[in-house]
Write an enzyme that holds these catalytic residues in place. Structure first.
Site, PDB file in Angstrom:
ATOM      1  N   ASP A   1      -5.253   4.754   4.503  1.00 13.42           N
ATOM      2  CA  ASP A   1      -3.961   4.200   4.145  1.00 13.42           C
ATOM      3  C   ASP A   1      -3.838   3.964   2.641  1.00 13.42           C
ATOM      4  O   ASP A   1      -2.749   4.036   2.073  1.00 13.42           O
ATOM      5  CB  ASP A   1      -3.711   2.889   4.904  1.00 13.42           C
ATOM      6  CG  ASP A   1      -3.356   3.138   6.380  1.00 13.42           C
ATOM      7  OD1 ASP A   1      -3.103   4.301   6.749  1.00 13.42           O
ATOM      8  OD2 ASP A   1      -3.309   2.171   7.152  1.00 13.42           O
ATOM      9  N   GLY A   2      -4.981   3.699   1.987  1.00 12.91           N
ATOM     10  CA  GLY A   2      -4.958   3.501   0.549  1.00 12.91           C
ATOM     11  C   GLY A   2      -4.459   4.725  -0.204  1.00 12.91           C
ATOM     12  O   GLY A   2      -3.786   4.610  -1.232  1.00 12.91           O
TER      13      GLY A   2
ATOM     14  N   GLU B   1       3.588  -4.729  -0.436  1.00 11.91           N
ATOM     15  CA  GLU B   1       3.928  -6.106  -0.763  1.00 11.91           C
ATOM     16  C   GLU B   1       3.836  -6.405  -2.251  1.00 11.91           C
ATOM     17  O   GLU B   1       3.093  -5.762  -2.985  1.00 11.91           O
ATOM     18  CB  GLU B   1       3.036  -7.090  -0.007  1.00 11.91           C
ATOM     19  CG  GLU B   1       1.627  -7.280  -0.527  1.00 11.91           C
ATOM     20  CD  GLU B   1       0.658  -6.204  -0.058  1.00 11.91           C
ATOM     21  OE1 GLU B   1       0.169  -5.456  -0.934  1.00 11.91           O
ATOM     22  OE2 GLU B   1       0.409  -6.086   1.147  1.00 11.91           O
TER      23      GLU B   1
ATOM     24  N   THR C   1       1.325  -5.450   8.306  1.00 11.22           N
ATOM     25  CA  THR C   1      -0.024  -5.400   8.883  1.00 11.22           C
ATOM     26  C   THR C   1      -1.125  -5.506   7.833  1.00 11.22           C
ATOM     27  O   THR C   1      -2.306  -5.424   8.173  1.00 11.22           O
ATOM     28  CB  THR C   1      -0.218  -4.082   9.662  1.00 11.22           C
ATOM     29  OG1 THR C   1       0.219  -3.000   8.826  1.00 11.22           O
ATOM     30  CG2 THR C   1       0.595  -4.079  10.936  1.00 11.22           C
TER      31      THR C   1
ATOM     32  N   TYR D   1      -1.677  -7.470   3.827  1.00 11.24           N
ATOM     33  CA  TYR D   1      -1.962  -8.819   3.331  1.00 11.24           C
ATOM     34  C   TYR D   1      -1.124  -9.871   4.041  1.00 11.24           C
ATOM     35  O   TYR D   1      -1.571 -11.011   4.254  1.00 11.24           O
ATOM     36  CB  TYR D   1      -1.718  -8.864   1.821  1.00 11.24           C
ATOM     37  CG  TYR D   1      -2.333 -10.065   1.168  1.00 11.24           C
ATOM     38  CD1 TYR D   1      -3.686 -10.077   0.846  1.00 11.24           C
ATOM     39  CD2 TYR D   1      -1.585 -11.195   0.904  1.00 11.24           C
ATOM     40  CE1 TYR D   1      -4.278 -11.175   0.270  1.00 11.24           C
ATOM     41  CE2 TYR D   1      -2.161 -12.307   0.324  1.00 11.24           C
ATOM     42  CZ  TYR D   1      -3.507 -12.306  -0.004  1.00 11.24           C
ATOM     43  OH  TYR D   1      -4.075 -13.407  -0.567  1.00 11.24           O
TER      44      TYR D   1
ATOM     45  N   LEU E   1      -0.403 -10.164   7.104  1.00 14.18           N
ATOM     46  CA  LEU E   1      -1.070 -10.602   8.329  1.00 14.18           C
ATOM     47  C   LEU E   1      -2.230 -11.549   7.999  1.00 14.18           C
ATOM     48  O   LEU E   1      -2.421 -12.570   8.665  1.00 14.18           O
ATOM     49  CB  LEU E   1      -1.572  -9.382   9.107  1.00 14.18           C
ATOM     50  CG  LEU E   1      -2.051  -9.604  10.549  1.00 14.18           C
ATOM     51  CD1 LEU E   1      -0.962 -10.204  11.418  1.00 14.18           C
ATOM     52  CD2 LEU E   1      -2.520  -8.293  11.159  1.00 14.18           C
TER      53      LEU E   1
END
Lengths: 365, 365, 365, 365
Positions: free
Chosen positions: D109-110, D209, D249, D251, D253
């Site tokens: 995902d990064g 975010e 989903t 940070y 979370l």
């Protein structure tokens, strides 16, 4: 202050007691409605009766004529068993708990709670076999019970003395609906010297938690909480959970409370779905006397339950007192890795992996 | 088991020690950059010097030539003051803490933390005056300090011995980047007998909490957590907070931990923004030795801070040990309502109202 | 994608509808067992009847012979009132909701929920006066109702169209105890084409939340949760709360859900005391159809409640469908500060102070 | 109101756009410091170049002379490759994003976040291959990439338009330390018409975010939060996290926020370790303009970070504006089970098992 810390060390050691066993009377416990467990009970009973002719084995009286257990067949198989297979009743547990040298529980943590319920005063050491995965209180695999018992009876056992609570329901002696009465005044105010405001109505020794909640009401409960001679606060919530360290991994955790090592001499108070922002889980000393009650002007009753059983209605004006019991619960620790026992059980439950990294849900970066 | 509970009662009582005062050397503490507080310090010093000519008053050495404090003017105002106004240094606190009969702190809870920092070993009893609203550690109104002190010096005081932690930074002696090294092996595995893997690099006695976190890194920290000789788990989080009961109302609460009565002999471990679902706040016995470290293969350093000060970098392979300190912090309890002190401070902080119902955010029904 | 965002803006605007009023039929609503509220109802009725002879005023039929309301006296006081004071019944609300131009609610947020319950299909605009402090749905002070109404009737009103859910109980047509049946198969598996497995048993339009919980059982519930044609997960918990944005400040908040702006087209699903670590509050689109049911092999029933009322037993195999209702709830916004209305109500409830700093519980440093 | 719900349906559909592909220019993305990923990049490039001589393949310019990638060898292997292997630069992404028909991301995902960072304005559709387990944004197994790409290029793809934020740092033009200035006055009060108080200093389009936090400070941050023209509240916390639904989903979370379906047009605001009891996670419409700033009288700076990168210092008086970006992020959905995609990824992450019961941590009863 060095002395203070010395005493803490001492208290810690006293919580773990090593016992030599001179086993004669063995109490077998399993949920009696499960055919598999009944067969297991028979297997253990047979092994014990065969192993040493001084052993007496007690099974639940409902098994006396149970087809799966087949007591008659068991006795017929070996004439030395005669007079050594006995049947316990709830009454015997209540009145002569000292009869038994050890309780062997078969099942899950629920069976261990049942042992706590049966033995409301003195509890024999409880050694719990799990039929499935190990739990917080069931620390022995059923597979290999023969080795476990041979070794335990020979080498002795170490028990962890688990704190239990003594909880007593107190009934208001005031006519219902007399909302001019004030529970706070009665318990810590000017009326607190008056012993006639409430009467006890049943005492329970519990191992996990006392819950006071809204029961079948769809609306929230209002609960007055007192610690010793102080009114702590009025809680508006679905309920409150007052948990022992042992119970910290049960309902307390679901309600948002902390995990707590069973040797800590503390009481955990956690609101269940608090309807205010100002309540957080609280850890109190186990020397406190808590009282949780329903105010006289409450619109509905609340319900108290004890280790998830025996739901009791608390009408306005009634309350429950909760304090450390004089009768702790002696839980037999694993024969090895005793001191790691708690961490092991926590690791299993929370899926901690002490060597492998957990997968983070944050994969970024 | 009756004995066990007797010892718990005893431990509880020892946590509260009643002291007769034979006051001679009074230590005054305030944050020296605040002009109001300096004036207050002068007011208290003047009152003490006037009240009894055996009293010696110690103020911070930075006040010796401070214009607001005006030491010269103070001494000139009354020739009996001569030789009785003294100036303390950090060194004096460190080396001769027994010099002082009592510490009077003026300010907020932060000033009391400062007292804990100054007295890293033996701590004189600390009586804290609040200039604003009362806090968890500042239990006396500054208004009326004369009455408070007169009564305390005459009747004696009761101190609550607050648990402190002793935290030591341990530096890996391995070359950085040697990611083949394994911290778990070094601390509890085969290498755990080897004393040369790490060297101590500074010890801190702290009153609130030790935090290990990601510091200036935007990414999370990976922290290995050990208790005694067990590897608990690898935590992936912004950090962890290891808190005393006293610190439970500070950072621990912000991180989601429980409120904890200061007499409980426990340690609170709470993850800060855990990036896994499997960590919950944990309450451990204060007899445990915790170690929190950075794995050798971590991509970034973590940072340790002690009571919110002295942020120290922990490079891969470094760790911090945390255990109960031999030097607790004697906090002077209110002269009245001593036993209610904790509930009073919690009620103030969480806006509990022990008589009036709180407004629920759920108005329905 | 610019179009997508344009549509979001449009959707936002449509959620706030400005209405000119041509008031003739005014519906008055208050909890009829409270003498103060009955007197207030009379006061408003009198004012309306006096103010304009075209107004017809409807009050609850139980007030027709109520002593406090004194309908006879009211009518006798002014002969122009004749034929203009009318009495509504639940049946009239259900069958002819279009009769009413506006509902004036007196009381608290609970009274507004009651309006939602009375008007299960089309709802007239509801303007709610608070007798105490303002709430999330009661946005007007009762003091000064005359000015409020004069202005609203003259200038028009703006209503916020609040999302309601339509919830239908579905009863399994299978004999109880047939645990070989599988709810997952029936709802999304091979049997999902079969329309005979379940029958509807009552539909509710609700404004706050649908709760499925353990009701009077002391043990947890097991709930199967489905979204559209997917089986989400099996939840082991005290229950689940499925909340509208309006309900986000009610039970949802107590269960740990987020605050949600009422204009968001979303559904909030929150577990109540989940007994696993793997559930977190979830925000779903309001276009989803949720189904929450009791598996056939559950040991106990669960209970469904609708806006905190009408608790209904769900036996094994039963479920509830929940989806956005075609009948939103038109809540009259304050005449001024319309766009700030939500922030204002949140600020009041959480004690936010938009100018003054909040007192932190962490005073350190 | 029927119209309102029709528009919600429409908005939902527009969030999923089906695209026919006429692929010519393929952009390959992987973290260039990982030898395995470089080999994978070469493998995909080779396959693409071989498959269709109209394809042009772009790889990062650092690979031009990379030994593992061996561009020279690749070109030498097939003379038809000549002129069709190209090297992208950050500048090209910034200035000519329309060059590329599709981005193929290899990694986790990064890497997808990195794609969002590279394409700050228009973003080509991003199809992400996972080298390990699937993630929230990496929806395709690398094994079998040939089939995936053949099918995608032939049948077309469906993209989910993920909301991004546009975040701009605004620098106070006032001399530092002028604590008489008031940010609330400047932003929503009398000075709000004055355009000279602040100047923009960099804009970021982000997918997950924006975090404003205490950075390297050991103490908490004080943050003023504004929504549109309202001052919401002053937050005292470690920081705040303003998250897109996609970022819910990540940070969010960890900080205690809710899981949020990516199609919801909302913004999630969550405090990080709030030091007051009065903040809860908040879900706002994505039409809001948020501003988060450091008050002039703050003792320390705060730090802003964007998708976990580019930490920027915010000095007293500075703030960040956050609003929906005009440039959403087109994430290619799985070719099958498109509509279930979110539930599938949540199930994987939270270890939901849609058929098997989860093990409860409460074994009692």
């Amino acid at each position: 202050s060095d002395m203070a810390f010395g005493i803490r060390e001492l208290a810690k050691r006293l919580a773990h007691i090593r016992l030599k066993m001179n086993v004669q009377h063995v109490f077998l416990l399993a949920k009696a409605h499960d055919a598999t467990l009944i067969a297991n009970t028979r297997e253990v009973a047979h092994w014990l009766l065969t192993r040493d002719q001084h052993y007496k084995v007690y099974v639940e009286d409902t098994l006396e004529h149970n087809r799966v257990f087949d007591a008659e067949g068991l006795l017929a198989s070996n004439h030395s068993f005669e007079g050594r297979l006995k049947f316990w009743t709830n009454k015997l547990c209540a009145e002569k708990p000292q009869t038994f040298d050890i309780v062997l529980a078969l099942g899950g943590d629920g069976t261990v709670l049942y042992a706590s319920w049966l033995f409301q005063r003195v509890v024999p050491p409880v050694l719990a076999f799990s039929l499935g995965s190990l739990g917080f209180l069931t620390k022995f695999d059923y597979d290999g019970f023969q080795n476990t018992l041979s070794r335990a009876f020979k080498e002795g056992i170490t028990v962890s003395l688990r704190l239990r609570f003594e909880a007593t329901v107190m009934r208001s002696q005031v006519h219902n609906g007399d909302s001019a009465r004030d529970l706070v005044e009665q318990l810590i105010g000017e009326e607190s010297e008056d012993n006639h405001t409430h009467k006890p109505d049943g005492t329970h020794n519990i191992l996990n938690e006392v819950v006071v909640d809204r029961g079948p009401n769809p609306t929230m409960s209002t609960i007055e909480l007192f610690g010793d001679d102080e009114h702590f606060t009025t809680i508006q919530a679905d309920g409150i959970c007052v948990s022992t360290p042992t119970g910290s991994t049960a309902y307390n955790l679901a309600a948002g409370g902390s995990l707590c090592h069973p040797d800590n001499p503390v009481v955990l108070v956690t609101a269940i779905c608090a309807h205010t922002l100002s309540f957080r889980p609280i850890i109190l000393p186990d020397t406190i006397v808590l009282r949780a009650g329903v105010p006289y002007d409450a619109r509905t009753s609340s319900w108290a339950s004890f280790d998830g059983r025996e739901r009791v209605e608390l009408r306005p004006g009634d309350y429950v007192t909760i304090s450390a019991s004089r009768f702790p619960f002696p839980s037999v620790l694993p024969l090895d890795r005793k001191s790691k026992d708690w961490v092991d059980s926590i690791s299993r439950t929370l899926n901690w992996n002490s060597r492998q990294r957990q997968k983070s849900f944050k994969e970024w970066n």
